[in-house]
Design a protein around this motif. Structure first.
Motif, PDB file in Angstrom:
ATOM      1  N   TYR A 120      46.844  48.622  36.174  1.00  0.00           N
ATOM      2  CA  TYR A 120      47.174  47.324  37.055  1.00  0.00           C
ATOM      3  C   TYR A 120      45.842  46.510  37.405  1.00  0.00           C
ATOM      4  O   TYR A 120      45.868  45.395  37.887  1.00  0.00           O
ATOM      5  CB  TYR A 120      47.746  47.885  38.297  1.00  0.00           C
ATOM      6  N   ALA A 121      44.607  47.344  37.453  1.00  0.00           N
ATOM      7  CA  ALA A 121      43.507  46.708  37.745  1.00  0.00           C
ATOM      8  C   ALA A 121      43.114  45.430  37.090  1.00  0.00           C
ATOM      9  O   ALA A 121      42.369  44.497  37.556  1.00  0.00           O
ATOM     10  CB  ALA A 121      42.094  47.441  37.731  1.00  0.00           C
ATOM     11  N   ALA A 132      40.251  43.277  39.492  1.00  0.00           N
ATOM     12  CA  ALA A 132      38.758  43.609  38.903  1.00  0.00           C
ATOM     13  C   ALA A 132      38.692  42.748  37.647  1.00  0.00           C
ATOM     14  O   ALA A 132      39.452  43.060  36.415  1.00  0.00           O
ATOM     15  CB  ALA A 132      38.526  44.936  38.732  1.00  0.00           C
ATOM     16  N   ASN A 133      38.059  41.503  37.610  1.00  0.00           N
ATOM     17  CA  ASN A 133      38.079  40.608  36.582  1.00  0.00           C
ATOM     18  C   ASN A 133      36.744  41.127  35.793  1.00  0.00           C
ATOM     19  O   ASN A 133      35.784  40.662  35.545  1.00  0.00           O
ATOM     20  CB  ASN A 133      37.690  39.125  37.051  1.00  0.00           C
ATOM     21  N   LEU A 134      37.225  42.298  34.907  1.00  0.00           N
ATOM     22  CA  LEU A 134      36.035  42.819  34.211  1.00  0.00           C
ATOM     23  C   LEU A 134      35.988  41.951  32.878  1.00  0.00           C
ATOM     24  O   LEU A 134      36.764  41.268  32.274  1.00  0.00           O
ATOM     25  CB  LEU A 134      36.695  44.234  33.715  1.00  0.00           C
ATOM     26  N   TYR A 140      39.664  47.680  28.849  1.00  0.00           N
ATOM     27  CA  TYR A 140      39.827  48.634  29.669  1.00  0.00           C
ATOM     28  C   TYR A 140      41.303  49.137  29.802  1.00  0.00           C
ATOM     29  O   TYR A 140      41.541  50.425  29.727  1.00  0.00           O
ATOM     30  CB  TYR A 140      39.392  48.003  31.147  1.00  0.00           C
ATOM     31  N   PHE A 141      42.380  48.028  29.481  1.00  0.00           N
ATOM     32  CA  PHE A 141      43.833  48.369  29.398  1.00  0.00           C
ATOM     33  C   PHE A 141      44.027  49.370  28.348  1.00  0.00           C
ATOM     34  O   PHE A 141      44.618  50.227  28.656  1.00  0.00           O
ATOM     35  CB  PHE A 141      44.390  47.135  29.225  1.00  0.00           C
ATOM     36  N   SER A 197      37.937  39.265  28.613  1.00  0.00           N
ATOM     37  CA  SER A 197      38.644  39.324  29.936  1.00  0.00           C
ATOM     38  C   SER A 197      39.881  38.542  30.099  1.00  0.00           C
ATOM     39  O   SER A 197      40.367  37.549  29.407  1.00  0.00           O
ATOM     40  CB  SER A 197      37.651  38.366  30.980  1.00  0.00           C
ATOM     41  N   THR A 198      40.825  39.283  30.767  1.00  0.00           N
ATOM     42  CA  THR A 198      42.228  38.824  30.795  1.00  0.00           C
ATOM     43  C   THR A 198      42.417  37.236  31.445  1.00  0.00           C
ATOM     44  O   THR A 198      43.132  36.546  31.052  1.00  0.00           O
ATOM     45  CB  THR A 198      43.150  39.880  31.673  1.00  0.00           C
TER      46      THR A 198
END
Lengths: 388, 163
Positions: A120-121, A132-134, A140-141, A197-198
């Motif tokens: 969910y992050a 968290a806008n990684l 990451y997902f 980045s999403t």
């Protein structure tokens, strides 16, 4: 001071007000810590609320498909049913089999649930609304999603039950197989968006158009592979009730079973949300606030998954693996090559989009033709064998 | 704050690593190994190398550890406490492990560790990494690794093929 209290900005405004109030009497590092922990708590709450809603929705959709009423006893339209389920789960006896490996048995639900919640992050719930806008969001997902394989293996091994063990073997075979096409499709999207980045992927779709319009072939591939990754029907071989009863969580009861249940629906929500982010423009949309658009789109995708579950029969495990390696992986590689070439060779974004669309339609037709031909050959070979 | 997180992460990583080698139950060791990998990923995060953290979890936990566990599950007599932990070749294994330890220790000892922070990574770190991989400096090793992987893939298919 400008007005921050718009519906669009509602959740961020609440956060800002809370932060300012805390900053009045606490040191800065404590405020950061509290706010970060609060985000985690909110994400957990979203997870659990989503599971309550989804379990009710699953039953109602299944009932609709089966021409039944579904839960209709407690509350209007049976709306309070999920709470009854939750209470039942909480007060059930916790049984640990005598021969089970206690350490693995107790650890497995924790790994599965933590791995699911962590996804969910990076979900972009709305404009400026991602925990968290990684800059590696999608990676990451995928990485966190692979944690759940370990959880399933642990559950299957720790239960000391042959059905649980078969399910664990299937988990390895199926989830590793379908990680490949899922990854290939994600790389196609990342290539078009130019970022992992999403949030950037959503913004790129504002510019170029929603990616499922640009790449329908890749989208279909991702949809099928993702439903296998989420262990949804027709790819739910890990918990096929008619073959291996319930698979890895066969020995679990009470709250530990509830954790598996929770993880499954959190995965469903997160997977659908990620599909919306990758292919349906995330939170983009007119009139309504962005977070509402995101939820609406996600629930439409979830509904389609439930619809499929209640309409299609389950396929066999060898068929699942065969389709994965012999159809989806090659198709994904071809799609990857197409996307790369079109994106690099054609500078104009509109023309590139049109060419990509045509190539994708070609990909769908080509894959369907080849699959049909292979099937016909198999049938002819079977007939020949019968004649002999 | 960062210091405290670093110490906690390191303690978890090292503690789990210790359990991995001292635990008698192989399956439990593998599970602790997962915590070690995730802990190392956390250290990468602290170094602002998010990409490596993601890859660390994806490759080590998602692929390598899964295969390790699979191998453990397929081996015989694993949960039997009467089976001895050593076989007749333990001395060969000890020599190889000792040599590897010496090599690693020498390398770590001689490495010039930067005492001061090297600086912030650029925002476009992943793009730069990707371009560096196909730049003249690294393109040859990159392609050699690709061919190695392809060869391994073909080899595994050859072994698995029914005749």
């Amino acid at each position: 001071m400008e007005n921050i209290w718009t519906i669009e900005n509602l959740w961020n405004a609440i956060g800002t007000v809370l932060r300012n109030w805390l900053a009045g009497f606490l040191p800065a590092w404590l405020v950061t810590l509290i706010m970060d922990l609060l985000v985690i708590v909110v994400l957990l709450a979203i997870g659990i609320v989503a599971v309550l809603v989804l379990s009710f929705m699953e039953r109602k959709v299944a009932a609709r498909a089966g021409d039944r009423y579904g839960p209709n006893r407690w509350g209007p339209y049976g709306l309070l049913q999920p709470f009854a389920d939750a209470i039942k789960m909480l007060i059930k006896e916790d049984i640990i089999p005598h021969v089970a490996d206690r350490f693995s048995f107790n650890l497995a639900p924790v790994i599965v649930t933590v791995g699911a919640v962590m996804t969910y992050a990076v979900l972009p719930f709305g404009r400026d609304m991602v925990a968290a806008n990684l800059n590696i969001g999608i990676l990451y997902f995928a990485a966190v999603g692979s944690l759940s394989i370990i959880g399933l293996l642990t559950a299957g091994w720790g239960s000391r039950n042959k059905y649980a063990l078969i399910s664990a073997f299937r988990a390895v075979a199926q989830l590793i197989t379908y990680e490949v096409p899922v990854g290939l499709c994600i790389i196609c999207v990342v290539m078009l968006a130019g970022s992992l980045s999403t949030q950037d992927i959503v913004l790129a779709q504002q510019e170029r158009g929603w990616f499922f319009l640009l790449m329908p072939g890749i989208f279909i591939l991702y949809f099928l592979a993702a439903s296998a990754e989420m262990i949804r029907c027709p790819f739910d071989l890990l918990e096929a009730d008619s073959e291996i009863i319930a698979g890895h969580f066969i020995e679990y009861s009470g709250m530990k079973f509830a954790l598996f249940f929770l993880a499954e629906y959190i995965h469903l929500f997160a997977g659908s949300a990620m599909m919306v982010t990758l292919f349906f423009g995330g939170w983009l949309g007119p009139w309504l606030p962005s977070w509402l658009w995101f939820l609406i789109k996600t629930f439409v995708v979830i509904f389609v998954f439930m619809w499929i579950r209640n309409t299609f029969p389950r396929i066999r495990i060898d068929q699942v693996l065969k389709i994965g390696w012999k159809v989806m992986v090659p198709a994904g590689l071809v799609g990857l090559a197409i996307t790369g070439f079109v994106d690099k060779l054609i500078a104009d974004k509109l023309i590139a989009g049109v060419v990509l669309f045509i190539c994708n339609i070609g990909l769908i037709i080509g894959v369907s033709y080849l699959m049909g031909r292979a099937q016909r050959r198999k049938e002819m070979a079977a007939e020949g064998a019968a004649l002999r | 704050m960062a210091q405290a997180i670093f110490i906690i992460l390191s303690l978890i990583t090292l503690g789990c690593a210790l359990v991995v080698v001292t635990n008698r139950n192989l399956f439990h060791s593998a599970l602790y190994l997962a915590f070690v990998f995730v802990g190392v990923a956390g250290l990468y995060f602290m170094l602002q190398a998010e990409f490596f953290a993601g890859i660390q979890v994806l490759i080590y936990v998602g692929a390598i550890l899964t295969l390790i566990i699979f191998a453990i599950m397929l081996s015989r007599d694993l949960m039997n406490p009467n089976v001895r932990g050593f076989n007749r070749q333990w001395w060969a294994a000890a020599i190889v492990a000792g040599l590897l330890f010496v090599v690693l220790a020498v390398v770590l000892w001689r490495a010039p560790w930067p005492a001061a922070p090297v600086g912030e990574p650029s925002a476009d770190f992943i793009a730069e990494l990707g371009q560096a991989l196909v730049s003249p400096a690294y393109v040859l090793p990159f392609e050699v690794v690709s061919i190695l992987l392809l060869a391994a893939l073909v080899g595994s298919i050859l072994i698995a093929r029914e005749r």
